[in-house]
Design an enzyme around this catalytic site. Structure first.
Site, mmCIF file in Angstrom:
data_model
loop_
_atom_site.group_PDB
_atom_site.id
_atom_site.type_symbol
_atom_site.label_atom_id
_atom_site.label_comp_id
_atom_site.label_asym_id
_atom_site.label_seq_id
_atom_site.Cartn_x
_atom_site.Cartn_y
_atom_site.Cartn_z
ATOM 1 C CB THR A 203 -0.981 0.127 1.285
ATOM 2 O OG1 THR A 203 -1.577 -1.261 1.293
ATOM 3 C CG2 THR A 203 -1.901 1.353 1.288
ATOM 4 C CE LYS B 2 -4.309 -2.640 1.744
ATOM 5 N NZ LYS B 2 -4.789 -3.645 2.586
ATOM 6 C CE LYS C 148 1.331 2.699 5.171
ATOM 7 N NZ LYS C 148 2.013 1.473 4.377
#
Lengths: 296, 296, 296, 296
Positions: A94, A170, A239
């Protein structure tokens, strides 16, 4: 198909294992070479540097922690330069939307391919080859790496031609997961403040309206207050919420829920809980409601 | 067991039907007597006032819209006074925590019982007798009404002795549902702003991480932009988020997600969308991101 | 002009004193009759009940804590009924918008007047007769009580004919004040986390961009961490933010800042800090950022 | 003292003018050389590149738009390399905390100095030499550039030895300003929804509790709906709130108000209003409350 695999943390190892078992030829590189014996035993070869790993590969798969790690390996570490001109980079991690776009361009300049293939699923799922893959990139490149993607997954979700769009999907899915955890944390703290046991509340909601694996899994962790070791750490969760907020800022989309979750995560991180599971958002909720001050 | 049933909107009618079919004797009252033929055909008797409906009942079931409607019927309308001294009031609606506590006290003063039994499930589910019931009240009273509760539900979740705690659980569950919808709305708008089709994004997330009926049902509505007629209206959704915020204020529990959802709902209500389904929160998200200004 | 004055807390006493000094004839009532000697010495007469206090008054001034106290005194306590048919009620407290509207109607039914006159300013300011008054009501009634309003204030701001609109302005102003305090709390905690002294940051901003009494006053309290005794308590601040959120819900106006401040206040209240000054929002900010865990 | 001045937008020109009038010798560079005649007439010399501008300077002053512009000029554009080894860079713009720290290190490596001196005040204020300067850096360097700072300002606020701390203070102050505007926008929309004129509400609050230049200035713009041309654009305001959120993420400090303001700004930017004044946050508030649908 010769594959170079860069980044062998828990998720990377699981996928690499599945690929070796499927008969692919793998050259492996990881910053810390520890704990790669099982993969070597299964036929993987070790490389001493990213550049060495990729130089003869048809496909380079990367599963690195974040933008910075990927930049260090591919750009500063020279892997991009060292790749063959007709090789394809399949990035399963990601990363941010702009960095995905940048990478795609750099590869294209050198005649190389770039396919984004971020994964949905945890390491246990990856070990069984049952990940869901979100895949985006130029059709001819996606087709070229299809056998590899197929081997690693239970299902491939084609997202389109533009690689970074797979990252957006995602990032959106992970944002929703963070919100689901936070909503469970808030509702549980509300129930407890009204004298209801956390376990009782969680059982009712995760067996009725929210009878879904995500809620049940995180609900079980909250019930048991089992936040260590982390399945997915608060630091990584933060994150990912940060990636959602950046993608939202870039495209001018207000995300009030993401902003609220981010503020609660900062309370947890400031408390030193970055390595706990991100379901420790419950501890933030309990702390801000001062549940420990209430009589039993 | 003679039952008086007060409040026969869509959900009330569904439950009353099931109870009649199970052989209970029902006296019915609704503010507007329209559309009760089916229930009368099934054996229900009509009463002209709440007081008349309840006066001979062993059990009074109420399914009224909100605190105000319940207050008008039970207190100002005289139903509480008119109930027999040994009768039990089973309240299946979602009311506020303090009003549930108040009602319990008023009934107790008159020697009457009060059991909270809010429902999880939509009218279609109620028609099949498959609701989940959250039940709280003094054990002897809960036991007394058990056959009725059993007839109306697929499962009974005992929450404890304090009636209003069942309301807290229900309010918490509905708050989580509102958040789930809002998170789907925000994430979908983020995806669209990055050039991904809403339908595509929704399909991926509701078939992978969020393969749960709640997400799939609301996801389908958002995909189809089918917000009318409402399954559960934005107005009622806003009422429920308001109950969560009140319960949180009362018990001093911060609920940042509830506050964020409430603000978005107000945009929808101010736009005149109170009668649309609460999944029309997607329209608020699309509007605040000005998706219509973006090229296709 | 014979005045009945109901509610003699710190603010009520200050205004009553000013009115007595201006030569008005006052009959006083307070729930707890303690500490009214100074007012009696200045010529005020004590009444034993609200009803007794108001029965001969031309004007009834009230300065009670909240909707509930006002309801108890005026409605349940019988003061409204006991007022003369041509008397005017001047309500100087901050009450909710719907309750102000209700009171206005009840008075009108009895031929009585109702003027809303909420105050801007703290007790010290009231003692000097220097409050700002936000005044709304039927012009003829406002004119009738003008001498009284003039005596109590440095400036009268006429808001119009509809009494509750004065409450909206007052509620809006207090909401802005709560936000100003919270913004100072957040920014100061940010500065401290980056190694800057709280006192230094506060001095810079309150002597440059925010050289205004409100910021300087609350900034001084935060610098000195002097939250007790409260000038204006966190509990009352939370009540006022709640009035803003209610007024916003009623009129369908999203107020994301009010929602954010409310959530932080709940952390403070849950910690048992309701009696501290509302600038103790700084303590909430410091706690959520865990400033005490950071090295000096 | 020979000064190179890089970045001559409206603010840069105002400061450069004041420095020329104070007798300093200036070499000027701006990306677009237009509209520098007045400065040349006042004695400034034009340079063709950043490198040429700085090569003989004792002090390099920069006033560039953001991190990226500064990076392009100093690093990629070669100005840093071209500076003398004993020269000092005085950066008066608002940059991010980590980039300020990075720059300080790069200069130190080359034996050069770096002083952060972000400004509080608008261009009109700068033209009169009446800015407030927030100054941080090694004492000996600050002392060396003191005459220049003094000439440009009405007051210097020494923040300490660490340059980026001056940026933190500036970022905190601007965050508070954004919140003040948003609170005025929200409260005004609440008042209007209750039938009160925006102008009336703004007049009351900005002449009583908020009798401060910031509130009065932005209040006047909102009253007049005069959002173009921008004094300070929504785009720049969003950049600054983003700097606050980044500084907060970095130091793990929850800033719920900043998150709320950011979400509202995105609505404005998505609507194409980036070039309007940031007080156009009022338009976002009015739009989300759908004030235009309400009767007059």
């Amino acid at each position: 198909m010769k594959i170079a695999f860069l980044g062998l943390g828990r998720m990377g190892r699981a996928i690499a294992k599945v690929l070796l078992e499927a008969g692919f030829e793998l050259t492996l590189w990881n910053r810390s070479p520890a704990s790669l014996e099982a993969l070597v035993d299964a036929g993987g070869k070790l490389a001493k540097s990213p550049a060495e790993a990729v130089k003869r590969a048809d496909v380079v798969v990367s599963m690195l922690a974040d933008d910075r790690a990927l930049r260090e390996v591919m750009l500063e570490g020279g892997a991009l330069e060292a790749m063959r001109r007709d090789a394809i980079h399949v990035n399963m991690a990601t990363v941010s939307v702009p960095f995905a776009a940048t990478l795609a361009k750099l590869h294209a300049k050198l005649g190389q391919g770039y396919v984004a293939a971020p994964v949905l699923g945890r390491p246990e799922v990856a070990e069984r080859g049952e990940l869901n893959l979100l895949v985006a990139g130029p059709p001819v490149q996606v087709e070229a790496v299809w056998p590899l993607l197929k081997a690693a997954s239970v299902r491939i979700w084609p997202i389109g031609d533009v690689p970074e769009q797979a990252n957006v999907v995602k990032i959106g899915a992970n944002f929703m997961l963070g919100v689901a955890i936070e909503s469970l944390a808030e509702a549980t703290s509300l129930a407890e403040a009204h004298g209801i046991e956390a376990a009782e509340f969680i059982e009712v909601v995760t067996q009725t309206l929210f009878a879904a694996p995500a809620y049940q899994g995180y609900g079980a962790l909250i019930k048991a207050r089992a936040f260590e070791p982390a399945g997915f750490s608060l630091r990584l969760g933060h994150k990912d919420i940060g990636l959602a907020l950046s993608a939202a800022d870039q495209a001018r989309v207000p995300l009030p829920l993401a902003a609220a979750v981010n503020a609660r995560m900062l309370d947890g991180l400031a408390n030193g809980d970055g390595d706990k599971d991100w379901s420790s958002l419950y501890e933030v909720a309990a702390r801000q409601a001062h549940l420990d001050r209430r009589g039993s």
